[in-house]
Design a protein around this motif. Structure first.
Motif, PDB file in Angstrom:
ATOM      1  N   PRO A 320       0.823  -1.213   0.000  1.00 41.49           N
ATOM      2  CA  PRO A 320       0.000   0.000   0.000  1.00 41.49           C
ATOM      3  C   PRO A 320       0.855   1.261   0.000  1.00 41.49           C
ATOM      4  CG  PRO A 320      -0.805  -1.584   1.614  1.00 41.49           C
ATOM      5  CD  PRO A 320       0.527  -2.085   1.152  1.00 41.49           C
ATOM      6  N   ALA A 321       0.472   2.193  -0.852  1.00 39.04           N
ATOM      7  CA  ALA A 321       1.227   3.440  -0.948  1.00 39.04           C
ATOM      8  C   ALA A 321       0.895   4.408   0.184  1.00 39.04           C
ATOM      9  CB  ALA A 321       0.946   4.107  -2.290  1.00 39.04           C
ATOM     10  N   ARG A 322      -0.016   4.027   1.076  1.00 37.85           N
ATOM     11  CA  ARG A 322      -0.427   4.953   2.137  1.00 37.85           C
ATOM     12  C   ARG A 322       0.678   5.223   3.158  1.00 37.85           C
ATOM     13  NH1 ARG A 322      -3.157   0.112   3.181  1.00 37.85           N
ATOM     14  NH2 ARG A 322      -2.656  -0.881   5.180  1.00 37.85           N
ATOM     15  N   SER A 323       1.783   4.471   3.090  1.00 41.91           N
ATOM     16  CA  SER A 323       2.903   4.749   3.992  1.00 41.91           C
ATOM     17  C   SER A 323       3.704   5.973   3.551  1.00 41.91           C
ATOM     18  CB  SER A 323       3.843   3.542   4.047  1.00 41.91           C
ATOM     19  OG  SER A 323       4.401   3.280   2.764  1.00 41.91           O
ATOM     20  N   LEU A 324       3.523   6.398   2.304  1.00 44.63           N
ATOM     21  CA  LEU A 324       4.362   7.488   1.792  1.00 44.63           C
ATOM     22  C   LEU A 324       4.033   8.859   2.389  1.00 44.63           C
ATOM     23  CD1 LEU A 324       4.678   6.409  -1.951  1.00 44.63           C
ATOM     24  CD2 LEU A 324       6.475   6.389  -0.207  1.00 44.63           C
ATOM     25  N   PRO A 325       2.757   9.271   2.468  1.00 43.91           N
ATOM     26  CA  PRO A 325       2.506  10.594   3.065  1.00 43.91           C
ATOM     27  C   PRO A 325       3.052  10.751   4.486  1.00 43.91           C
ATOM     28  CG  PRO A 325       0.591   9.883   1.838  1.00 43.91           C
ATOM     29  CD  PRO A 325       1.524   8.704   1.894  1.00 43.91           C
ATOM     30  N   PRO A 326       2.892   9.755   5.395  1.00 46.78           N
ATOM     31  CA  PRO A 326       3.509   9.924   6.712  1.00 46.78           C
ATOM     32  C   PRO A 326       5.020  10.093   6.644  1.00 46.78           C
ATOM     33  CG  PRO A 326       1.900   8.144   6.773  1.00 46.78           C
ATOM     34  CD  PRO A 326       2.068   8.517   5.337  1.00 46.78           C
ATOM     35  N   ALA A 327       5.654   9.365   5.728  1.00 47.90           N
ATOM     36  CA  ALA A 327       7.108   9.501   5.593  1.00 47.90           C
ATOM     37  C   ALA A 327       7.484  10.897   5.108  1.00 47.90           C
ATOM     38  CB  ALA A 327       7.637   8.446   4.621  1.00 47.90           C
ATOM     39  N   LEU A 328       6.746  11.417   4.141  1.00 47.09           N
ATOM     40  CA  LEU A 328       7.046  12.760   3.634  1.00 47.09           C
ATOM     41  C   LEU A 328       6.820  13.812   4.718  1.00 47.09           C
ATOM     42  CD1 LEU A 328       5.604  12.752   0.001  1.00 47.09           C
ATOM     43  CD2 LEU A 328       7.847  12.015   0.835  1.00 47.09           C
TER      44      LEU A 328
END
Length: 364
Positions: A320-328
């Motif tokens: 899932p790509a939903r981990s990317l916004p928290p990382a950014l």
């Protein structure tokens, strides 16, 4: 010049058949069959340049597409590329591809840190077919070694290749170094943008979208000579804020800080195994690299393209790509004193929210 029968014109249907045959051999890891098909096409009178670009080049393009879609592994991609490279080498030795140099001398090289050498090799072989004397230096050529070579050979021009945008700061240094000794530079490769916008920004004399266009441009006449008393590396005033330098120099510690905080920001990470954690760390390192490069070029669009591409790659692999916004957001927290960096990261979050929202059928 070769004394073999002049190459015949080949219809797109026959070329498509050859692409399919070579692809099938490459996909099976069958180097002998792939090479036999290539050499057989030359024996049948297919133009060597067409075999290089319309067959081998097309197969290599499919290799990249299959990897991006997660239909082949990284190891299979490397094996396929190696077979294509050896097919190019076999083609270069075929009587139909032998030419006597009748033009000037060109140096072809990949910038330092660039391991994707096949595009540069295709350029080199096409230039040889067009009558140039070519010095092909291969992958990852440090600028000092390149300049030493130019002093020795007195090349008429340098053709520099880079496929990955994160190599552009290094490419800029190489372009500047070549121009400082009076040698004009032609650049190509995906790193320089679909319209060559980064080639212009970094001061190259010419950009070419592919090997044919590069050869055509060189055939038109000499490239404009650089002004040796002008250093184009000074023409990026936005670098005065030192944001690129600080992000690039501290990227390792930055990645560690984000990785350490990501588990709280993205609780699903707590269930990751060691391999998933390793890949997460690699993804964070790539984010830091592209952020730094975007700051170097002052182009937020490069970062948003990369982050949405990364999301697509993750989705293709069932992650899932939903981990990317928290990382950014964590990167932005760490870089809160750097306004351009924070703004670029915010644009990335916005792009992910727009392009990978549930309404678009993907994870957010």
């Amino acid at each position: 010049m070769s004394t073999s029968t002049p190459p015949r014109h080949t219809g797109s249907g026959h070329l498509a058949d050859l692409v399919g045959q070579v692809w099938n051999a490459v996909a099976e890891g069958d180097e002998v069959t792939a090479t036999d098909i290539v050499l057989g096409a030359l024996d049948d009178g297919v133009a060597p340049e067409s075999v290089l670009l319309d067959v081998i080049g097309a197969v290599q393009g499919r290799v990249g597409e299959e990897w991006a879609a997660n239909r082949i592994t990284v190891a299979q991609e490397h094996a396929a590329t190696s077979i294509n490279e050896r097919a190019v080498a076999a083609l270069a030795l075929h009587p139909a591809a032998r030419t006597t140099p009748s033009r000037g001398r060109i140096t072809v090289a990949c910038v330092d840190g660039e391991w994707h050498a096949l595009p540069a090799r295709l350029v080199a072989e096409v230039l040889k077919l067009r009558g140039w004397q070519v010095d092909y230096l291969g992958a990852q050529v440090p600028a000092p070694h390149l300049i030493s070579h130019l002093h020795t050979t007195q090349a008429d021009a340098v053709a520099l290749s880079s496929s990955i945008a994160t190599r552009l700061p290094t490419a800029h240094a190489a372009i500047t170094a070549c121009q400082a000794v009076g040698v004009p530079v032609l650049v190509g490769g995906a790193a320089f943008g679909p319209e060559g916008q980064y080639a212009k920004l970094l001061g190259a004399q010419v950009w070419a979208p592919d090997a044919r266009k590069a050869a055509d441009r060189l055939a038109e006449g000499p490239l404009p000579r650089p002004e040796t008393d002008h250093q184009p590396i000074d023409d990026l005033p936005h670098l005065a804020d030192q944001e690129y330098t600080m992000v690039a120099r501290t990227s390792a510690s930055l990645v560690r800080a984000v990785f350490g905080a990501l588990e709280d920001a993205f609780p699903a990470m707590r269930a990751y195994d060691d391999m998933q954690r390793e890949r997460t760390a690699e993804d964070l390192a790539h984010i830091a690299e592209f952020l730094a490069t975007s700051l170097y070029l002052d182009d937020e669009g490069l970062f948003t393209w990369f982050i949405t591409w990364t999301a697509d790659i993750l989705e293709a692999r069932g992650v899932p790509a939903r981990s990317l916004p928290p990382a950014l957001n964590l990167f932005a927290r760490e870089l809160r004193d750097f306004p351009r960096a924070v703004r670029t990261l915010q644009r990335g979050v916005e792009a992910l929210t727009t392009d990978h929202s549930p309404a678009n059928g993907t994870s957010a």
